[in-house]
Design an enzyme around this catalytic site. Structure first.
Site, PDB file in Angstrom:
ATOM      1  N   GLY A  50       0.797  -1.225   0.000  1.00 57.10           N
ATOM      2  CA  GLY A  50       0.000   0.000   0.000  1.00 57.10           C
ATOM      3  C   GLY A  50       0.828   1.273   0.000  1.00 57.10           C
ATOM      4  N   ASN A  51       1.916   1.305   0.793  1.00 59.40           N
ATOM      5  CA  ASN A  51       2.693   2.547   0.935  1.00 59.40           C
ATOM      6  C   ASN A  51       3.449   2.936  -0.336  1.00 59.40           C
ATOM      7  OD1 ASN A  51       4.552   0.417   1.236  1.00 59.40           O
ATOM      8  ND2 ASN A  51       5.907   1.679   2.498  1.00 59.40           N
TER       9      ASN A  51
ATOM     10  N   LYS B 122     -12.910  -9.888   4.168  1.00 64.22           N
ATOM     11  CA  LYS B 122     -12.150  -8.679   3.836  1.00 64.22           C
ATOM     12  C   LYS B 122     -12.996  -7.412   3.982  1.00 64.22           C
ATOM     13  CE  LYS B 122      -8.825  -6.226   2.028  1.00 64.22           C
ATOM     14  NZ  LYS B 122      -7.586  -5.982   2.754  1.00 64.22           N
TER      15      LYS B 122
ATOM     16  N   LYS C  82      -3.491  -9.445  -2.708  1.00 62.41           N
ATOM     17  CA  LYS C  82      -2.541  -9.159  -3.783  1.00 62.41           C
ATOM     18  C   LYS C  82      -1.251  -9.997  -3.699  1.00 62.41           C
ATOM     19  CE  LYS C  82       1.061  -6.268  -2.330  1.00 62.41           C
ATOM     20  NZ  LYS C  82       0.940  -6.484  -0.929  1.00 62.41           N
TER      21      LYS C  82
ATOM     22  N   LYS D 281       1.373 -12.789   3.253  1.00 60.15           N
ATOM     23  CA  LYS D 281       2.673 -12.621   2.588  1.00 60.15           C
ATOM     24  C   LYS D 281       3.518 -13.885   2.779  1.00 60.15           C
ATOM     25  CE  LYS D 281       2.760  -7.653   3.453  1.00 60.15           C
ATOM     26  NZ  LYS D 281       1.972  -7.282   2.278  1.00 60.15           N
TER      27      LYS D 281
HETATM   28  P1  ADP Z   1       1.183  -3.990   2.372  1.00 60.92           P
HETATM   29  O1  ADP Z   1       0.071  -2.994   2.357  1.00 60.92           O
HETATM   30  O2  ADP Z   1       2.534  -3.359   2.309  1.00 60.92           O
HETATM   31  O3  ADP Z   1       1.040  -5.114   1.390  1.00 60.92           O
HETATM   32  P2  ADP Z   1       0.332  -4.771   5.052  1.00 60.92           P
HETATM   33  O4  ADP Z   1       0.172  -3.410   5.621  1.00 60.92           O
HETATM   34  O5  ADP Z   1      -0.868  -5.572   4.791  1.00 60.92           O
HETATM   35  O6  ADP Z   1       1.215  -4.716   3.760  1.00 60.92           O
HETATM   36  O7  ADP Z   1       1.336  -5.658   5.952  1.00 60.92           O
HETATM   37  C1  ADP Z   1       2.515  -5.101   6.498  1.00 60.92           C
HETATM   38  C2  ADP Z   1       2.274  -4.940   7.988  1.00 60.92           C
HETATM   39  O8  ADP Z   1       2.184  -6.230   8.585  1.00 60.92           O
HETATM   40  C3  ADP Z   1       3.353  -4.286   8.782  1.00 60.92           C
HETATM   41  O9  ADP Z   1       3.310  -2.886   8.718  1.00 60.92           O
HETATM   42  C4  ADP Z   1       3.029  -4.790  10.207  1.00 60.92           C
HETATM   43  O10 ADP Z   1       2.207  -3.855  10.870  1.00 60.92           O
HETATM   44  C5  ADP Z   1       2.197  -6.046   9.975  1.00 60.92           C
HETATM   45  N1  ADP Z   1       2.696  -7.281  10.605  1.00 60.92           N
HETATM   46  C6  ADP Z   1       1.906  -8.270  11.066  1.00 60.92           C
HETATM   47  N2  ADP Z   1       2.608  -9.280  11.565  1.00 60.92           N
HETATM   48  C7  ADP Z   1       3.929  -8.953  11.401  1.00 60.92           C
HETATM   49  C8  ADP Z   1       5.158  -9.616  11.712  1.00 60.92           C
HETATM   50  N3  ADP Z   1       5.169 -10.819  12.304  1.00 60.92           N
HETATM   51  N4  ADP Z   1       6.311  -9.000  11.392  1.00 60.92           N
HETATM   52  C9  ADP Z   1       6.305  -7.785  10.814  1.00 60.92           C
HETATM   53  N5  ADP Z   1       5.178  -7.101  10.490  1.00 60.92           N
HETATM   54  C10 ADP Z   1       3.980  -7.678  10.775  1.00 60.92           C
HETATM   55 MG    MG Z   2      -0.301  -1.667   4.327  1.00 61.19          MG
END
Ligand code: ADP
Ligand code: MG
Length: 324
Positions: A14-15, A137, A224, A286
């Site tokens: 997202g970022n 979701k 995604k 992920k």
């Molecule tokens: P993106 O939007 O980048 O695809 P998300 O925001 O869905 O990703 O996922 C990233 C987030 O996952 C991190 O910012 C963190 O808050 C969260 N997170 C959950 N579990 C963990 C973990 N075990 N280690 C690191 N981050 C984690």
């Molecule tokens: Mg995110």
């Protein structure tokens, strides 16, 4: 056609497009995409002649806003369903990447064709996410209980209380089915083999089911990273690089004994996942996607932050997931 060289599938979080605190103006999104594109061009400059880079990205905030816009304007303009909204965001974000990547490459004298594709992903109508109230979701804006109940009655939406003590605790919740196959796989392979940097499966792809032999769009949202893994299979990627907002995945995330992971095997990743170290809806999918990629035959999966992409590819940082 057998492939030569190395292929990297980059999944952008997202970022890469919108920062959490931003409203999401076109200007803000272009600024973020431009920063992301600088990192991607750095990666492109590290590629050999036969190497390929393939990009996928999320669309949560964009599709959330666009869906809300459909609702607000509904008295004047017919609202479009979620699959169409997903396609619209693929076009929007694809354009922003093509524009920024091309401008940066022109300035640096890098000559690689870039193209984004509108891309459908097949899901199963019998996926448990479509059954009853299983949908998991949350999408769109937060709702009061009255609003939630009205929309449930009017539109048949599934609504769930996702933030119990907030003034608006409810949200629409849609199915997030498992991606089965990338519909435009053959076309994407042709583009990648021919040397293009391809942006595909944006927002997890446009979800479609097969009904009497025909593809039909459905009201759902595909994760995604899981869809990105299917795309990695299509393009025969060697490396699956998930770029998010943390440099490494952690054990005991958010606890005093938190520990960053440099490397884990598939067996370890499965165990940590089962033990609940990676939260559902964020790090969980992920890691699951990385496990799938390696079990399919990929060489290495990496989870790191956008600004560490090149360092992580060189083995200097990030969480590396390997077969064993
Ligand atoms: P993106 O939007 O980048 O695809 P998300 O925001 O869905 O990703 O996922 C990233 C987030 O996952 C991190 O910012 C963190 O808050 C969260 N997170 C959950 N579990 C963990 C973990 N075990 N280690 C690191 N981050 C984690
Ligand atoms: Mg995110």
């Amino acid at each position: 056609m057998a492939k030569n060289g190395n292929r990297i599938l980059v999944a952008l979080g997202g970022n890469a497009i919108k920062q959490a605190e931003e409203r999401g103006t076109a200007e803000e999104q272009f600024k973020n995409v431009n920063t992301t594109a600088i990192h991607i061009v750095n990666m492109i400059q590290h590629l050999g002649k036969d190497d390929r880079l393939i990009i996928t990205h999320g669309n949560g905030p964009q599709s959330g806003n666009l869906a809300l816009q459909q609702d607000i304007a509904k008295e004047q303009i017919p609202p479009q369903p979620l699959d169409v909204v997903g396609a619209m965001t693929q076009g929007q974000i694809g354009y922003m990447f093509q524009n920024c990547l091309q401008n940066i490459m022109t300035a640096k004298g890098v000559k690689v064709p870039v193209i984004s594709v509108v891309n459908q992903v097949l899901v199963d109508r019998n996926d448990p996410e479509f059954v009853g109230e299983n949908a998991s979701k949350p999408v769109g804006n937060f709702l009061t209980e009255e609003e939630a109940m009205r929309l449930k009655a009017e539109k048949g939406w599934i609504v769930k209380k996702v933030k119990p003590n907030a003034p608006k605790p409810w949200r629409r919740t849609v199915p997030s089915p498992d991606p089965i196959a990338n519909v435009e796989a053959e076309a994407i392979k042709i583009l990648v083999n021919a040397g293009a940097v391809v942006v595909a499966s944006g927002g997890g792809g446009i979800p479609v089911v097969k009904e009497n032999g025909k593809l039909v769009g459905v009201e759902a949202v595909i994760d995604k990273d899981l869809a990105g893994e299917r795309l990695a299979e299509v393009v025969e990627a060697d490396t699956f690089l998930i770029l998010t907002d943390v440099e490494k995945a952690k054990l005991n995330y958010g606890k005093p004994n938190e520990k960053a992971l440099d490397r884990m095997t598939v067996a370890e990743a499965k165990r940590y996942l089962a033990e609940g170290h990676f939260l559902p809806g964020s790090m969980g999918p992920k890691v699951k996607a990385c496990i799938r990629f390696l079990e399919w035959g990929g060489k290495e999966a990496i989870i790191t932050s956008l600004d560490k992409a090149v360092d992580a590819l060189e083995g200097k940082t990030g969480t590396h997931i390997v077969k064993g």
